[in-house]
Design a protein around this motif. Structure first.
Motif, PDB file in Angstrom:
ATOM      1  N   ILE A  79       0.858  -1.175   0.000  1.00  0.00           N
ATOM      2  CA  ILE A  79       0.000   0.000   0.000  1.00  0.00           C
ATOM      3  C   ILE A  79       0.891   1.220   0.000  1.00  0.00           C
ATOM      4  O   ILE A  79       1.607   1.489   0.974  1.00  0.00           O
ATOM      5  CB  ILE A  79      -0.948   0.028   1.214  1.00  0.00           C
ATOM      6  N   ALA A  80       0.874   1.974  -1.100  1.00  0.00           N
ATOM      7  CA  ALA A  80       1.758   3.129  -1.273  1.00  0.00           C
ATOM      8  C   ALA A  80       0.987   4.429  -1.100  1.00  0.00           C
ATOM      9  O   ALA A  80      -0.228   4.484  -1.312  1.00  0.00           O
ATOM     10  CB  ALA A  80       2.406   3.078  -2.644  1.00  0.00           C
ATOM     11  N   ASP A  81       1.722   5.482  -0.745  1.00  0.00           N
ATOM     12  CA  ASP A  81       1.070   6.791  -0.621  1.00  0.00           C
ATOM     13  C   ASP A  81       0.898   7.470  -1.969  1.00  0.00           C
ATOM     14  O   ASP A  81      -0.009   8.272  -2.147  1.00  0.00           O
ATOM     15  CB  ASP A  81       1.822   7.703   0.358  1.00  0.00           C
ATOM     16  N   VAL A  82       1.760   7.138  -2.939  1.00  0.00           N
ATOM     17  CA  VAL A  82       1.680   7.788  -4.251  1.00  0.00           C
ATOM     18  C   VAL A  82       1.857   6.753  -5.366  1.00  0.00           C
ATOM     19  O   VAL A  82       2.487   5.701  -5.173  1.00  0.00           O
ATOM     20  CB  VAL A  82       2.745   8.896  -4.414  1.00  0.00           C
ATOM     21  N   GLU A  83       1.340   7.088  -6.527  1.00  0.00           N
ATOM     22  CA  GLU A  83       1.384   6.180  -7.669  1.00  0.00           C
ATOM     23  C   GLU A  83       2.812   5.913  -8.122  1.00  0.00           C
ATOM     24  O   GLU A  83       3.111   4.840  -8.658  1.00  0.00           O
ATOM     25  CB  GLU A  83       0.580   6.773  -8.821  1.00  0.00           C
ATOM     26  N   MET A  84       3.717   6.872  -7.908  1.00  0.00           N
ATOM     27  CA  MET A  84       5.091   6.730  -8.388  1.00  0.00           C
ATOM     28  C   MET A  84       5.757   5.466  -7.841  1.00  0.00           C
ATOM     29  O   MET A  84       6.542   4.816  -8.531  1.00  0.00           O
ATOM     30  CB  MET A  84       5.909   7.968  -8.016  1.00  0.00           C
ATOM     31  N   ILE A  85       5.442   5.106  -6.613  1.00  0.00           N
ATOM     32  CA  ILE A  85       6.009   3.889  -6.025  1.00  0.00           C
ATOM     33  C   ILE A  85       5.490   2.661  -6.772  1.00  0.00           C
ATOM     34  O   ILE A  85       6.264   1.767  -7.135  1.00  0.00           O
ATOM     35  CB  ILE A  85       5.683   3.805  -4.525  1.00  0.00           C
ATOM     36  N   CYS A  86       4.196   2.629  -7.030  1.00  0.00           N
ATOM     37  CA  CYS A  86       3.602   1.486  -7.727  1.00  0.00           C
ATOM     38  C   CYS A  86       4.177   1.347  -9.131  1.00  0.00           C
ATOM     39  O   CYS A  86       4.454   0.232  -9.593  1.00  0.00           O
ATOM     40  CB  CYS A  86       2.087   1.646  -7.791  1.00  0.00           C
ATOM     41  N   THR A 101       0.035  -4.068  -5.844  1.00  0.00           N
ATOM     42  CA  THR A 101       0.260  -2.749  -5.250  1.00  0.00           C
ATOM     43  C   THR A 101      -1.029  -1.945  -5.292  1.00  0.00           C
ATOM     44  O   THR A 101      -1.876  -2.141  -6.179  1.00  0.00           O
ATOM     45  CB  THR A 101       1.359  -1.973  -6.001  1.00  0.00           C
ATOM     46  N   HIS A 102      -1.173  -1.035  -4.333  1.00  0.00           N
ATOM     47  CA  HIS A 102      -2.375  -0.213  -4.225  1.00  0.00           C
ATOM     48  C   HIS A 102      -1.991   1.215  -3.873  1.00  0.00           C
ATOM     49  O   HIS A 102      -1.090   1.446  -3.065  1.00  0.00           O
ATOM     50  CB  HIS A 102      -3.298  -0.750  -3.119  1.00  0.00           C
ATOM     51  N   GLN A 103      -2.684   2.171  -4.465  1.00  0.00           N
ATOM     52  CA  GLN A 103      -2.582   3.575  -4.060  1.00  0.00           C
ATOM     53  C   GLN A 103      -3.911   4.240  -4.418  1.00  0.00           C
ATOM     54  O   GLN A 103      -4.520   3.911  -5.436  1.00  0.00           O
ATOM     55  CB  GLN A 103      -1.395   4.276  -4.720  1.00  0.00           C
ATOM     56  N   ALA A 122      -3.696  12.249   1.231  1.00  0.00           N
ATOM     57  CA  ALA A 122      -2.872  11.141   1.722  1.00  0.00           C
ATOM     58  C   ALA A 122      -3.497  10.477   2.942  1.00  0.00           C
ATOM     59  O   ALA A 122      -3.491   9.245   3.069  1.00  0.00           O
ATOM     60  CB  ALA A 122      -1.473  11.650   2.051  1.00  0.00           C
ATOM     61  N   VAL A 123      -4.053  11.297   3.848  1.00  0.00           N
ATOM     62  CA  VAL A 123      -4.728  10.751   5.031  1.00  0.00           C
ATOM     63  C   VAL A 123      -5.935   9.930   4.607  1.00  0.00           C
ATOM     64  O   VAL A 123      -6.140   8.789   5.058  1.00  0.00           O
ATOM     65  CB  VAL A 123      -5.155  11.889   5.988  1.00  0.00           C
ATOM     66  N   GLN A 124      -6.757  10.499   3.740  1.00  0.00           N
ATOM     67  CA  GLN A 124      -7.974   9.803   3.317  1.00  0.00           C
ATOM     68  C   GLN A 124      -7.656   8.545   2.511  1.00  0.00           C
ATOM     69  O   GLN A 124      -8.401   7.555   2.578  1.00  0.00           O
ATOM     70  CB  GLN A 124      -8.851  10.755   2.498  1.00  0.00           C
ATOM     71  N   GLY A 138      -0.068  -5.912   5.587  1.00  0.00           N
ATOM     72  CA  GLY A 138       0.465  -5.366   4.347  1.00  0.00           C
ATOM     73  C   GLY A 138       1.788  -4.656   4.548  1.00  0.00           C
ATOM     74  O   GLY A 138       2.211  -4.400   5.685  1.00  0.00           O
ATOM     75  N   ILE A 139       2.441  -4.337   3.440  1.00  0.00           N
ATOM     76  CA  ILE A 139       3.653  -3.524   3.471  1.00  0.00           C
ATOM     77  C   ILE A 139       3.245  -2.094   3.130  1.00  0.00           C
ATOM     78  O   ILE A 139       2.762  -1.827   2.027  1.00  0.00           O
ATOM     79  CB  ILE A 139       4.698  -4.032   2.452  1.00  0.00           C
ATOM     80  N   VAL A 140       3.397  -1.189   4.086  1.00  0.00           N
ATOM     81  CA  VAL A 140       3.048   0.211   3.879  1.00  0.00           C
ATOM     82  C   VAL A 140       4.282   0.938   3.368  1.00  0.00           C
ATOM     83  O   VAL A 140       5.349   0.882   3.992  1.00  0.00           O
ATOM     84  CB  VAL A 140       2.534   0.863   5.178  1.00  0.00           C
ATOM     85  N   ALA A 141       4.136   1.608   2.219  1.00  0.00           N
ATOM     86  CA  ALA A 141       5.274   2.250   1.559  1.00  0.00           C
ATOM     87  C   ALA A 141       4.982   3.730   1.387  1.00  0.00           C
ATOM     88  O   ALA A 141       4.133   4.113   0.585  1.00  0.00           O
ATOM     89  CB  ALA A 141       5.513   1.597   0.204  1.00  0.00           C
ATOM     90  N   VAL A 142       5.696   4.573   2.153  1.00  0.00           N
ATOM     91  CA  VAL A 142       5.451   6.022   2.137  1.00  0.00           C
ATOM     92  C   VAL A 142       6.728   6.744   1.717  1.00  0.00           C
ATOM     93  O   VAL A 142       7.740   6.692   2.413  1.00  0.00           O
ATOM     94  CB  VAL A 142       4.985   6.533   3.515  1.00  0.00           C
ATOM     95  N   GLY A 143       6.662   7.429   0.560  1.00  0.00           N
ATOM     96  CA  GLY A 143       7.832   8.132   0.062  1.00  0.00           C
ATOM     97  C   GLY A 143       7.631   9.613  -0.132  1.00  0.00           C
ATOM     98  O   GLY A 143       8.585  10.346  -0.400  1.00  0.00           O
ATOM     99  N   ASN A 144       6.394  10.064   0.014  1.00  0.00           N
ATOM    100  CA  ASN A 144       6.088  11.452  -0.321  1.00  0.00           C
ATOM    101  C   ASN A 144       5.364  12.207   0.777  1.00  0.00           C
ATOM    102  O   ASN A 144       5.704  13.355   1.053  1.00  0.00           O
ATOM    103  CB  ASN A 144       5.258  11.477  -1.617  1.00  0.00           C
ATOM    104  N   ALA A 145       4.376  11.584   1.384  1.00  0.00           N
ATOM    105  CA  ALA A 145       3.435  12.310   2.250  1.00  0.00           C
ATOM    106  C   ALA A 145       3.592  11.958   3.723  1.00  0.00           C
ATOM    107  O   ALA A 145       3.165  10.878   4.146  1.00  0.00           O
ATOM    108  CB  ALA A 145       1.999  12.031   1.803  1.00  0.00           C
TER     109      ALA A 145
END
Length: 222
Positions: A79-86, A101-103, A122-124, A138-145
């Motif tokens: 589960i990523a915060d932004v599409e760029m990770i996916c 992957t999900h965003q 990002a919160v929502q 899940g694996i939470v992946a946060v690179g931006n927010a």
């Protein structure tokens, strides 16, 4: 299983360049304080950015690498915060383990909810991931927010969710460093962070690719 499973490079020339790049990183860094598994992650992050400060800025909870490998072998969702990770993650390598992957950052319902209560998308987006049952295990992946990471930390504390691993590397000047400091206080959820302002989707992708490679090696060696 073919050799190229271990790398994003599909040609012998590409593999040689990557091999040489890793050798240069190893040579220039010299000694470091990371375990073998942790160094695989940090080295790939340095390789992706040519920034040697990640030797030191990158920190791991005690069981982070083992937890990441186990989650990948079990086909955990990302589960990523932004599409760029996916987009950055290798689709064949994810498919090998049955990982999706999900965003949700650009979903209309996420945008509407953020506007309605003056929150961030990002919160929502992370709340939507929780409603869909994706965050537990899940694996939470946060690179931006940073707000995405802070929301996940709130849900861990208040709702009892338990991700398999959090790769928390938001970049920026407002709450980025603070959100990672708070993540580093967690004892019951494994995490990988970059201290301070530096971070970004590229680093998250590099870290997950390193974990995928480690998982592939574990699988191959039985």
């Amino acid at each position: 299983m073919s050799h190229n499973i271990q790398t994003e490079q599909l040609t012998q020339a590409g593999q040689q360049i990557e091999h040489d790049s890793f050798a240069i990183v190893d040579h220039e860094v010299g000694s470091h304080g990371y375990s073998d598994g942790q160094w695989q992650v940090v080295r790939r992050m340095i390789h992706a950015t040519a920034d040697f400060e990640f030797n030191g800025l990158t920190e791991f909870s005690d069981d982070a690498v083992a937890a990441g490998i186990q989650a990948i072998l079990g086909g955990a969702q990302i589960i990523a915060d932004v599409e760029m990770i996916c987009v950055g993650l290798s689709k064949p390598r994810l498919a090998h383990f049955g990982i999706e992957t999900h965003q949700f950052i650009a979903d209309e319902d996420v945008i509407a909810a953020a506007k309605q209560i003056n929150s961030t998308r990002a919160v929502q987006a992370m709340r939507k991931a929780q409603r869909l049952g994706l965050l537990d295990g899940g694996i939470v992946a946060v690179g931006n927010a940073p707000t995405a990471l802070l929301e996940v930390l709130r849900m861990i504390k208040e709702d009892g969710i338990k991700p398999a691993l959090i790769v928390g590397m938001p970049v920026g000047f407002v709450s980025a460093a603070e959100s990672k400091d708070l993540l580093a206080e967690l004892h019951d959820v494994p995490w990988i962070i970059t201290r301070g302002r530096k971070g970004g989707s590229t680093l998250v992708v590099a870290a997950i690719h390193a974990l995928l490679s480690l998982a592939e090696t574990r699988q191959k060696n039985g």
